[in-house]
Design an enzyme around this catalytic site. Structure first.
Site, PDB file in Angstrom:
ATOM      1  N   ASP A  24      -5.905   6.365   2.683  1.00 35.73           N
ATOM      2  CA  ASP A  24      -7.042   5.509   3.028  1.00 35.73           C
ATOM      3  C   ASP A  24      -7.278   5.828   4.497  1.00 35.73           C
ATOM      4  O   ASP A  24      -6.491   5.428   5.364  1.00 35.73           O
ATOM      5  CB  ASP A  24      -6.696   4.033   2.863  1.00 35.73           C
ATOM      6  CG  ASP A  24      -7.883   3.152   3.211  1.00 35.73           C
ATOM      7  OD1 ASP A  24      -8.611   3.489   4.169  1.00 35.73           O
ATOM      8  OD2 ASP A  24      -8.093   2.128   2.545  1.00 35.73           O
ATOM      9  N   HIS A  25      -8.337   6.580   4.790  1.00 35.65           N
ATOM     10  CA  HIS A  25      -8.428   7.138   6.147  1.00 35.65           C
ATOM     11  C   HIS A  25      -8.557   6.050   7.209  1.00 35.65           C
ATOM     12  O   HIS A  25      -8.284   6.291   8.385  1.00 35.65           O
ATOM     13  CB  HIS A  25      -9.544   8.183   6.250  1.00 35.65           C
ATOM     14  CG  HIS A  25     -10.926   7.632   6.355  1.00 35.65           C
ATOM     15  ND1 HIS A  25     -11.654   7.209   5.273  1.00 35.65           N
ATOM     16  CD2 HIS A  25     -11.734   7.423   7.435  1.00 35.65           C
ATOM     17  CE1 HIS A  25     -12.832   6.775   5.674  1.00 35.65           C
ATOM     18  NE2 HIS A  25     -12.916   6.890   6.985  1.00 35.65           N
TER      19      HIS A  25
ATOM     20  N   HIS B  74     -10.726   0.086   2.192  1.00 29.07           N
ATOM     21  CA  HIS B  74     -10.738  -0.093   3.651  1.00 29.07           C
ATOM     22  C   HIS B  74     -10.693  -1.571   4.056  1.00 29.07           C
ATOM     23  O   HIS B  74      -9.929  -1.970   4.932  1.00 29.07           O
ATOM     24  CB  HIS B  74     -11.980   0.545   4.276  1.00 29.07           C
ATOM     25  CG  HIS B  74     -12.200   1.978   3.889  1.00 29.07           C
ATOM     26  ND1 HIS B  74     -11.168   2.841   3.619  1.00 29.07           N
ATOM     27  CD2 HIS B  74     -13.331   2.708   3.737  1.00 29.07           C
ATOM     28  CE1 HIS B  74     -11.663   4.041   3.312  1.00 29.07           C
ATOM     29  NE2 HIS B  74     -12.969   3.977   3.372  1.00 29.07           N
TER      30      HIS B  74
END
Ligand code: BG6
Length: 516
Positions: free
Chosen positions: A208-209, A272
């Site tokens: 999950d960047h 996010h």
């Protein structure tokens, strides 16, 4: 005289060792394969991230990165294309030069038809040949930057071809999996099940960047590296928490087909936004490390409650952007069904039903084509218990607000009240600001740099474990269920903060949406 103790208030921009404990030696470096090497993510984010890690000395000089995709291509063509991509997308082009040498001489290309077992045997032979030539130890990091339907088939083929060996003490293999990890709870569970038959959980790095963003990691530093705020982070002192992830862009002419099957809830809330919620709400882990940290995040997710019994419009609002000046309406975007009811905006009021947070609303909001691009977490404190200033004819002071600006203009700001100079008693809000750009005069690394380095080092703290994914999908699926028979999304004009209806979410608590 005693030496002055090192003050904790000195800003120490670089770790004392320049980050050297994070630098990989040749024996620890893995061969990296990037599946989906001809795609957007690879050229915009992944290759630039590897370049920056390499260029700043976190990787050894001799590395091997093998781009894997279905199109035929030679190494030379691929190197040329990646050189162009680096010049365009890398945050730093220092040392690249015209031909991007010597960096691109570490890049290779291998054509693989994803369902063809023989292609994986060839891939294995190619990797062995490159590793032998480059004198590399044979560790492997396989990065899945492909469409989600290929995650399981590729990993199964890799396993069948002997490309996922994980010998204790010997060469290891890890797999990084991009989002979306599943489309709903059932598909995420099915994917987890399939993967667990091919590789072990400790080989899986679900990305999950957002967790790789500097400012997101700083939430750990802020909460667990300071003693003054943590005692206030609970239902006794906090009125509510707002998490906003607003985007100015729409479909950018290329994402309509994907997005129309996905929507804001699945695209960013499930991952996010819930990850950000975890970081503000989790208990301090007793010790650092992947297991203690992820255990605490799982506890938060398992305590999140979707207020199902309440009228839907009091806790959730869906929106869809219409046409605006210079902006196509969502329904006219390529790949979007003309009668689509997919949400491009979502606002939610959730609860965390645990001792620390019971009764504190967590307001989440995200949308495309909004007024600004901004991600922030705002923690609003309760009002003082009495109105000391009443007799001065002054309104109740504004509550304190702690805002973490995740992007852009990365900052942390604390709002409190002060008396403006003068004879009369007045109260006005002022801000105490910490700004990354001013305090740390250094460029922030990209999220993917941090995450690729962590995956290479075997640190999975900032990646999602299977149970975390499962709980996050339980939440998103419960919301989607409630939306099933709801009226279509409210419409909003591009360049606004979304549908007015979202204000209703505050009817049962103090405050309103911030306009960051
Ligand atoms: C992605 C979403 O995960 O995050 C996109 O799929 C979104 O829809 C993007 O635009 C936003 O990322 P960032 O880092 O630009 O905030």
């Amino acid at each position: 005289m005693a030496a002055h103790p090192t003050t904790a208030f000195d800003i120490n921009v670089q770790p004392a060792d320049g980050g050297s404990r994070y630098k990989l030696t040749e024996e620890k470096m893995a061969t990296i394969t990037i599946f989906g090497a001809t795609g957007d993510l690879a050229s915009r984010k992944l290759f630039p991230a590897v370049y920056n890690l390499w260029n700043s000395g976190f990787l050894p000089k001799k590395i091997a990165v093998v781009g894997v995709a279905r199109k035929p291509k030679t190494d030379a063509q691929f190197r040329e294309e990646m050189c162009e991509a680096l010049k365009k997308h890398s945050r730093s082009t220092d040392g690249l030069g015209d031909a991007c040498d010597p960096f691109v001489s570490n890049l290779y290309y291998q054509q693989v038809e994803f369902h063809d077992p023989a292609a994986y045997v060839k891939l294995r032979e190619r990797l062995e040949e490159i590793e032998k030539k480059s004198n590399m130890p044979g560790h492997r990091l396989h990065y899945m930057a492909v469409a989600p339907e290929y995650f399981a088939p590729i990993i199964e083929q890799l396993s069948a071809a002997g490309l996922t060996r994980n010998n204790n003490g010997g060469p290891w293999s890890r797999v990084v999996i991009e989002k979306p990890f599943g489309h709903d709870l059932d598909s995420a569970r099915a994917l987890n099940n399939r993967l667990s038959k091919a590789i072990t959980e400790d080989q899986i790095y679900r990305i999950d960047h957002y967790l790789g963003k500097e400012t997101v990691q700083n939430i750990f530093a802020f909460r667990f590296g300071n003693a003054i705020f943590e005692p206030l982070f609970n239902q006794k002192y906090i009125d509510h928490v707002q998490i906003t992830m607003a985007e100015k862009v729409g479909m950018e002419g290329r994402r309509g087909a994907f997005y129309d099957q996905t929507g804001a809830l699945r695209d960013v809330v499930q991952n996010h936004l819930l990850q950000l919620l975890c970081l503000v709400a989790m208990e301090p882990p007793a010790i650092s490390g992947a297991k203690p940290t992820r255990d605490e995040k799982v506890k938060v997710l398992s305590a999140v409650e979707v207020p199902k019994g309440e009228p839907l419009d009091r806790w959730s609002v869906r929106g869809q952007y219409t046409e605006g000046p210079g902006v196509k309406g969502y329904l006219s975007e390529e790949g979007v069904a003309p009668d689509s009811i997919t949400e491009t905006y979502a606002a939610l009021r959730l609860r965390i039903d645990n001792w620390r947070w019971a009764g504190v609303p967590f307001m989440l909001r995200t949308g495309k084509c909004l007024k600004e691009r901004v991600t922030e977490i705002a923690v609003q404190f309760k009002q003082p218990p009495t109105h000391y200033f009443r007799d001065y004819g002054i309104a109740m002071p504004q509550p304190n607000m702690l805002a973490f600006r995740i992007q852009p203009d990365e900052a942390i700001s604390l709002r409190f009240n002060a008396k403006p100079p003068g004879m009369s008693m007045q109260i006005a809000p002022v801000n105490m600001d910490f700004n990354y750009g001013e305090s740390f005069k250094t460029e922030l690394p990209e999220a993917y740099e941090r995450l690729i380095l962590d995956a290479l080092r075997g640190d999975s703290t900032l990646f999602m474990r299977s149970d975390e994914i499962d709980y996050a999908w339980q939440i998103a699926t419960a919301i989607a269920e409630e939306w099933k028979d709801a009226p279509p999304p409210s419409l909003y004009r591009p360049g606004t903060w979304g549908p007015q209806e979202a204000d209703r979410l505050f009817e049962t608590c103090a405050g309103k949406w911030r306009t960051p």
